[in-house]
Design an enzyme around this catalytic site. Structure first.
Site, PDB file in Angstrom:
ATOM      1  N   TYR A 122       0.816  -1.213   0.000  1.00 44.43           N
ATOM      2  CA  TYR A 122       0.000   0.000   0.000  1.00 44.43           C
ATOM      3  C   TYR A 122       0.855   1.271   0.000  1.00 44.43           C
ATOM      4  O   TYR A 122       0.345   2.358   0.195  1.00 44.43           O
ATOM      5  CB  TYR A 122      -0.944   0.022   1.206  1.00 44.43           C
ATOM      6  CG  TYR A 122      -2.129  -0.916   1.084  1.00 44.43           C
ATOM      7  CD1 TYR A 122      -2.204  -1.858   0.072  1.00 44.43           C
ATOM      8  CD2 TYR A 122      -3.184  -0.848   1.984  1.00 44.43           C
ATOM      9  CE1 TYR A 122      -3.281  -2.716  -0.031  1.00 44.43           C
ATOM     10  CE2 TYR A 122      -4.271  -1.694   1.875  1.00 44.43           C
ATOM     11  CZ  TYR A 122      -4.314  -2.642   0.870  1.00 44.43           C
ATOM     12  OH  TYR A 122      -5.393  -3.485   0.779  1.00 44.43           O
ATOM     13  N   LYS A 169       4.482 -13.830   5.221  1.00 39.75           N
ATOM     14  CA  LYS A 169       4.550 -14.823   4.130  1.00 39.75           C
ATOM     15  C   LYS A 169       6.014 -14.898   3.705  1.00 39.75           C
ATOM     16  O   LYS A 169       6.378 -14.709   2.535  1.00 39.75           O
ATOM     17  CB  LYS A 169       3.628 -14.383   2.992  1.00 39.75           C
ATOM     18  CG  LYS A 169       3.353 -15.466   1.975  1.00 39.75           C
ATOM     19  CD  LYS A 169       2.536 -16.615   2.522  1.00 39.75           C
ATOM     20  CE  LYS A 169       2.465 -17.730   1.501  1.00 39.75           C
ATOM     21  NZ  LYS A 169       1.920 -18.972   2.061  1.00 39.75           N
ATOM     22  N   ASP A 202      -1.562 -17.327   5.601  1.00 37.31           N
ATOM     23  CA  ASP A 202      -2.603 -18.273   5.180  1.00 37.31           C
ATOM     24  C   ASP A 202      -3.002 -19.187   6.330  1.00 37.31           C
ATOM     25  O   ASP A 202      -4.195 -19.467   6.540  1.00 37.31           O
ATOM     26  CB  ASP A 202      -2.176 -19.055   3.931  1.00 37.31           C
ATOM     27  CG  ASP A 202      -0.718 -19.502   3.967  1.00 37.31           C
ATOM     28  OD1 ASP A 202       0.012 -19.105   4.890  1.00 37.31           O
ATOM     29  OD2 ASP A 202      -0.314 -20.249   3.060  1.00 37.31           O
ATOM     30  N   ASP A 226      -5.083  -5.079   6.339  1.00 37.31           N
ATOM     31  CA  ASP A 226      -6.351  -4.609   5.792  1.00 37.31           C
ATOM     32  C   ASP A 226      -7.332  -5.777   5.664  1.00 37.31           C
ATOM     33  O   ASP A 226      -8.479  -5.716   6.108  1.00 37.31           O
ATOM     34  CB  ASP A 226      -6.091  -3.964   4.413  1.00 37.31           C
ATOM     35  CG  ASP A 226      -7.287  -3.199   3.893  1.00 37.31           C
ATOM     36  OD1 ASP A 226      -8.241  -2.976   4.668  1.00 37.31           O
ATOM     37  OD2 ASP A 226      -7.278  -2.818   2.706  1.00 37.31           O
TER      38      ASP A 226
END
Ligand code: ATP
Length: 332
Positions: A122, A169, A202, A226
């Site tokens: 972002y 991740k 995940d 978010d």
């Protein structure tokens, strides 16, 4: 006390005016300094986030904000991204807690989502390499990683929380999330009295869907935060009930997790609870702790009693009826 008020657009004016009523009813005399942002500001100032609005927040330090829409396809950068970067509101904090009376499949959810607010995907750095090929840059810097993880641990320490989970991740984004993970581990060592664990994003989603109750403080990068914030809002009753704060070392802007909900705007049926609770967080931040606690209690009692609730909460009421109920419970 002066607080800047950004009503925003869509349901923004309806839900922020409900919040102002509740703050007044809680006995805190706030002089609201109105500032433009969103669609109306784009029309009147030629900019959905005019500099004068940013200056007012810089001057008064604290703002309550309704949802603001960034006009799409007109070359404007996201209002929220500009606001957060422009004021260096580096920490987004969203408390997510089961509310008695709100029917959800989960019990005992009580977690905090801490989201890095200024970097990651972002950062808004995108360019066209050749027609049909776009690159978005995911910016991760050591100082920003360290300060957000430190914020999460400091929050945990002062709020009496026991565990901080860093979500990432790093197995795929080896360099960027690899650096973030390294920073998280290093900062965690400064807080040996708080448990620390790491979770791939995940896996976190799977575990939150199965049983969110063990989670305490979650800290993560911007885009992940978010998505996880909305997911967590769903665990406790939806976007209409979850408050939020965007905090930096100098300024603080309080806002609900939800957007401007154009589908229900102007009908007087939006749920103002999230913005009312964001206003309570604002009061707590400025030291009006007793009033903040009273508002939280009044919201909880209202939702438990079940009268005058809006449709998203299973009721047949509207913005005004639920606000009236909350105000009634303030006096109880
Ligand atoms: P943004 O991208 O700006 O975050 P969004 O696309 O996530 O916005 P919202 O505007 O938050 O979308 O709305 C998502 C759905 O939730 C819509 O159906 C909307 O009507 C509903 N919703 C959002 N906020 C509220 C609220 N306060 N009360 C009732 N319904 C709401």
């Amino acid at each position: 006390m002066k607080v800047v008020l950004l009503e925003g657009d869509g349901i923004g004016p309806e839900v922020t005016s409900a919040a102002c009523r509740v703050v007044a009813a809680a006995g805190v005399a706030v002089d609201w300094i109105r500032a433009d942002a969103g669609l109306n500001a784009a029309e009147t100032h030629g900019d959905p986030l005019p500099e004068v609005t940013l200056d007012l927040i810089r001057q008064h330090r604290v703002a309550l904000k309704g949802p603001c829409t960034t006009p799409v396809g007109k070359g404007y950068r996201s209002i929220n991204v500009r606001l957060r970067k422009g004021l260096d509101l580096y920490a987004s904090v969203r408390p997510v807690k089961t509310i008695p009376g709100v029917k959800v499949p989960y019990e005992k959810v009580d977690l905090i989502v801490v989201r890095e607010n200024t970097e990651g995907l972002y950062a808004g750095l995108e360019h066209q390499v050749i027609p049909g090929v776009i690159e978005s840059l995911r910016v991760i810097t050591k100082p920003a990683c360290e300060r957000i993880v430190r914020y999460a641990f400091d929050y945990a320490r002062t709020a009496g929380r026991k565990r901080v989970t860093f979500c990432h991740k790093a197995d795929v984004m080896r360099l960027s999330d690899g650096l973030f993970l390294e920073c998280a581990r290093a900062v965690a060592e400064e807080y040996p009295f708080i448990a620390f664990d790491e979770k791939p994003i995940d896996n976190l989603c799977l575990e939150l869907a199965l049983d969110p109750s063990p989670f305490d403080v979650l800290v993560m990068e911007n885009l992940f935060g978010d998505v996880i914030s909305d997911l967590c809002a769903g665990l406790v009753g939806g976007l209409g009930v979850v408050p939020g704060a965007n905090l930096g070392s100098r300024y603080a802007v309080f806002e609900a997790v939800h957007g401007s909900a154009p589908d229900i705007a102007g009908q007087g049926i939006a749920n103002p609870t999230a913005v009312i609770r964001s206003a309570a967080m604002m009061l707590d931040y400025v030291g009006e702790r007793a009033a903040a606690a009273r508002i939280e209690l009044a919201v909880a009692r209202t939702l438990q009693a079940g009268h005058g609730l809006t449709k998203d909460l299973g009721g047949t009421g509207n913005t005004q009826t639920i606000t009236d109920e909350i105000i009634k419970h303030l006096g109880a």
